[in-house]
Design an enzyme around this catalytic site. Structure first.
Site, PDB file in Angstrom:
ATOM      1  N   LEU A 167       5.070  -7.467  -0.153  1.00 45.89           N
ATOM      2  CA  LEU A 167       4.641  -8.231   1.015  1.00 45.89           C
ATOM      3  C   LEU A 167       3.531  -9.240   0.707  1.00 45.89           C
ATOM      4  O   LEU A 167       3.672 -10.427   1.036  1.00 45.89           O
ATOM      5  CB  LEU A 167       4.181  -7.257   2.124  1.00 45.89           C
ATOM      6  CG  LEU A 167       3.716  -7.934   3.402  1.00 45.89           C
ATOM      7  CD1 LEU A 167       4.854  -8.692   4.070  1.00 45.89           C
ATOM      8  CD2 LEU A 167       3.125  -6.901   4.362  1.00 45.89           C
TER       9      LEU A 167
ATOM     10  N   TYR B 238      14.382   5.280  -4.888  1.00 45.52           N
ATOM     11  CA  TYR B 238      13.178   5.135  -5.720  1.00 45.52           C
ATOM     12  C   TYR B 238      12.279   6.365  -5.558  1.00 45.52           C
ATOM     13  O   TYR B 238      11.880   7.004  -6.547  1.00 45.52           O
ATOM     14  CB  TYR B 238      12.445   3.851  -5.306  1.00 45.52           C
ATOM     15  CG  TYR B 238      11.029   3.759  -5.805  1.00 45.52           C
ATOM     16  CD1 TYR B 238      10.765   3.757  -7.161  1.00 45.52           C
ATOM     17  CD2 TYR B 238       9.961   3.693  -4.903  1.00 45.52           C
ATOM     18  CE1 TYR B 238       9.455   3.680  -7.622  1.00 45.52           C
ATOM     19  CE2 TYR B 238       8.659   3.614  -5.354  1.00 45.52           C
ATOM     20  CZ  TYR B 238       8.411   3.609  -6.709  1.00 45.52           C
ATOM     21  OH  TYR B 238       7.125   3.543  -7.154  1.00 45.52           O
TER      22      TYR B 238
ATOM     23  N   TYR C 155       2.383  -4.558 -13.818  1.00 46.80           N
ATOM     24  CA  TYR C 155       1.278  -4.868 -12.898  1.00 46.80           C
ATOM     25  C   TYR C 155       0.161  -3.802 -12.957  1.00 46.80           C
ATOM     26  O   TYR C 155      -0.964  -4.099 -13.379  1.00 46.80           O
ATOM     27  CB  TYR C 155       1.872  -4.999 -11.489  1.00 46.80           C
ATOM     28  CG  TYR C 155       0.885  -5.193 -10.374  1.00 46.80           C
ATOM     29  CD1 TYR C 155      -0.221  -6.026 -10.513  1.00 46.80           C
ATOM     30  CD2 TYR C 155       1.084  -4.552  -9.151  1.00 46.80           C
ATOM     31  CE1 TYR C 155      -1.107  -6.209  -9.457  1.00 46.80           C
ATOM     32  CE2 TYR C 155       0.209  -4.739  -8.100  1.00 46.80           C
ATOM     33  CZ  TYR C 155      -0.888  -5.560  -8.252  1.00 46.80           C
ATOM     34  OH  TYR C 155      -1.753  -5.725  -7.208  1.00 46.80           O
ATOM     35  N   ILE C 156       0.459  -2.576 -12.594  1.00 48.01           N
ATOM     36  CA  ILE C 156      -0.602  -1.561 -12.549  1.00 48.01           C
ATOM     37  C   ILE C 156      -0.973  -1.138 -13.976  1.00 48.01           C
ATOM     38  O   ILE C 156      -2.143  -0.914 -14.292  1.00 48.01           O
ATOM     39  CB  ILE C 156      -0.177  -0.360 -11.681  1.00 48.01           C
ATOM     40  CG1 ILE C 156       0.285  -0.864 -10.299  1.00 48.01           C
ATOM     41  CG2 ILE C 156      -1.340   0.622 -11.512  1.00 48.01           C
ATOM     42  CD1 ILE C 156       0.885   0.194  -9.398  1.00 48.01           C
TER      43      ILE C 156
ATOM     44  N   ASN D  82      16.674   4.625 -15.639  1.00 50.40           N
ATOM     45  CA  ASN D  82      15.366   4.197 -16.157  1.00 50.40           C
ATOM     46  C   ASN D  82      14.274   5.231 -15.843  1.00 50.40           C
ATOM     47  O   ASN D  82      13.478   5.592 -16.715  1.00 50.40           O
ATOM     48  CB  ASN D  82      15.003   2.836 -15.534  1.00 50.40           C
ATOM     49  CG  ASN D  82      13.918   2.130 -16.302  1.00 50.40           C
ATOM     50  OD1 ASN D  82      13.675   2.409 -17.476  1.00 50.40           O
ATOM     51  ND2 ASN D  82      13.240   1.216 -15.634  1.00 50.40           N
TER      52      ASN D  82
ATOM     53  N   PHE E 150       3.784   4.353 -16.891  1.00 51.15           N
ATOM     54  CA  PHE E 150       4.121   3.461 -15.764  1.00 51.15           C
ATOM     55  C   PHE E 150       5.539   2.903 -15.896  1.00 51.15           C
ATOM     56  O   PHE E 150       5.943   2.105 -15.056  1.00 51.15           O
ATOM     57  CB  PHE E 150       3.197   2.232 -15.759  1.00 51.15           C
ATOM     58  CG  PHE E 150       1.737   2.517 -15.571  1.00 51.15           C
ATOM     59  CD1 PHE E 150       1.196   2.630 -14.301  1.00 51.15           C
ATOM     60  CD2 PHE E 150       0.886   2.642 -16.659  1.00 51.15           C
ATOM     61  CE1 PHE E 150      -0.155   2.857 -14.116  1.00 51.15           C
ATOM     62  CE2 PHE E 150      -0.466   2.872 -16.485  1.00 51.15           C
ATOM     63  CZ  PHE E 150      -0.992   2.977 -15.206  1.00 51.15           C
TER      64      PHE E 150
ATOM     65  N   ARG F 282      14.519  -3.425   6.579  1.00 51.91           N
ATOM     66  CA  ARG F 282      14.972  -3.238   5.194  1.00 51.91           C
ATOM     67  C   ARG F 282      15.380  -1.769   5.042  1.00 51.91           C
ATOM     68  O   ARG F 282      14.643  -0.883   5.502  1.00 51.91           O
ATOM     69  CB  ARG F 282      13.813  -3.582   4.260  1.00 51.91           C
ATOM     70  CG  ARG F 282      14.142  -3.553   2.799  1.00 51.91           C
ATOM     71  CD  ARG F 282      12.977  -4.039   1.946  1.00 51.91           C
ATOM     72  NE  ARG F 282      11.831  -3.137   2.009  1.00 51.91           N
ATOM     73  CZ  ARG F 282      10.710  -3.306   1.324  1.00 51.91           C
ATOM     74  NH1 ARG F 282      10.552  -4.369   0.560  1.00 51.91           N
ATOM     75  NH2 ARG F 282       9.716  -2.452   1.431  1.00 51.91           N
TER      76      ARG F 282
ATOM     77  N   ASP G  16      13.002   1.957   4.576  1.00 50.77           N
ATOM     78  CA  ASP G  16      11.570   1.805   4.890  1.00 50.77           C
ATOM     79  C   ASP G  16      11.103   2.790   5.967  1.00 50.77           C
ATOM     80  O   ASP G  16      11.539   2.702   7.107  1.00 50.77           O
ATOM     81  CB  ASP G  16      11.317   0.388   5.443  1.00 50.77           C
ATOM     82  CG  ASP G  16      10.823  -0.575   4.389  1.00 50.77           C
ATOM     83  OD1 ASP G  16      10.397  -0.124   3.306  1.00 50.77           O
ATOM     84  OD2 ASP G  16      10.864  -1.789   4.653  1.00 50.77           O
TER      85      ASP G  16
END
Ligand code: UDP
Length: 329
Positions: free
Chosen positions: A190, A141, A11-12, A92, A73, A282, A285
């Site tokens: 979201l 993450y 995506y980015i 990863n 990325f 979740r 968060d």
């Protein structure tokens, strides 16, 4: 000389490749296509399908191409998954970055700009968050991204490589051309999930928790357009090419929106009622993440162009309306 974009089919990454090519740069893209899409790779970029954990494939690329700097990325980026499968994130994100740095050092490539995240801060002590604030991730993450920053720092001291870590807040929106946009499988973010409702793919949106210590009880995030993020990578690379030292920058708009407010904006943009239902929190968060990006503005000269949530959600809606299944046919 060329710029190597690892994860340039994501995506980015794909949006950054478009901006680099628009700026007249020669671009090489490498991606394992596990979460990225070949269709997202700019047709003018030279593409290598490889995994950054494959040292031999990286060495072959660095031997074949004349690489001036790397934009990295290529990482796993889902908070929820990182909590249920942390070792995937160590493999990863950390092991992958280690192999990449080994290959860069071996080939004398000494400049790297890479994706870090607001998740490195964890629950902030105060908002807006400054780069000097405490980093105490609440999810795996964020932990792996913070460890990537630390790895860069030690490798820099030993081997003279220079790096810029860009701590993104919530990336969203899509390219103005309509050719590329956000596509994850499964989707967890979201704004694309909300837009699946007016697109007829989902009946309602789940709001993950309404008992946070925020004015409406839902989580607050700082939403930043992907093209603005892409521009920041080019500025960061130019900064390193001009001799800039190792650095860390937040990238956000400095304005927070709650989950309920984002849903409200999407209702206004799409003209659809978008039913919402509260569901449990979740894991991992934080309640509120809002950036101070003053440092990126003053040091890099970064100026976000999309600072209004209506415009950002409209650009996402343009993409999702035309590509309800992302890049899939
Ligand atoms: N969120 C939500 N429902 C969803 C997906 C996300 O309420 O279906 C919330 C999530 O808990 C967070 C915010 O929306 O507070 C942004 O989540 P996202 O996954 O888009 O980005 P993150 O903040 O994890 O980088």
């Amino acid at each position: 000389m060329a710029i190597l974009v690892l994860g340039g089919a994501g995506y980015i990454g794909s949006h950054t490749v478009y901006e680099l090519i628009d700026a007249g740069r020669d671009v090489v893209v490498a991606d394992n296509l596990l979460t990225g899409f070949k269709e997202a790779v700019h047709p003018k970029a030279r593409f290598y399908q490889l995994d950054i954990r494959d040292r031999g494939a990286l060495d072959t690329l660095f031997q074949a191409e004349n690489i001036e700097g790397v934009i990295h990325f290529a990482a796993s980026s889902q908070v929820g998954e990182s909590m249920s499968n942390p070792l995937k994130y160590y493999d990863n994100n950390l092991y992958g970055t280690m192999v990449l740095l080994q290959s860069m050092v071996a080939h004398g490539v000494d400049k790297i700009v890479f994706s870090s995240t607001a998740a490195t801060y964890g629950e902030p002590e105060s908002v807006p968050i400054l780069e000097t604030d405490r980093t105490q991730p609440t999810n795996c993450y964020g932990e792996t991204k913070l460890s990537m920053e630390h790895m860069m720092s030690w490798v820099s001291k030993a081997h003279g490589l220079r790096y810029v870590a860009l701590r993104y807040f919530n990336a969203c929106g899509a390219h103005a051309s309509g050719k590329i946009g956000e596509a994850h499988n499964p989707e967890t973010h979201l704004i694309p999930l909300i837009l699946q409702v007016p697109n007829g793919q989902r009946e309602k949106i789940s709001v993950f928790g309404d008992d946070y210590p925020t004015p409406d009880g839902t989580c607050i995030r700082d939403y930043i357009h992907v093209t603005d993020l892409a521009q920041a990578h080019i500025l960061a690379l130019n900064y390193l090419m001009k001799g800039g030292d190792n650095n860390v920058f937040n990238l956000g708009n400095g304005v927070g929106f709650s989950v309920n407010e984002v849903i409200e904006v999407a209702r206004a943009v799409t003209g659809h009622p978008i039913p919402a239902e509260v569901s449990p929190r979740r894991a991992g968060d934080p309640a509120q993440l809002i950036a101070s990006s003053e440092k990126a503005k003053s040091v890099l000269g970064w100026k976000p162009q999309y600072d209004d949530l209506n415009t950002i959600v409209s650009s996402a809606w343009n993409w999702h309306k035309a590509h309800p299944h992302g890049y899939e046919k």
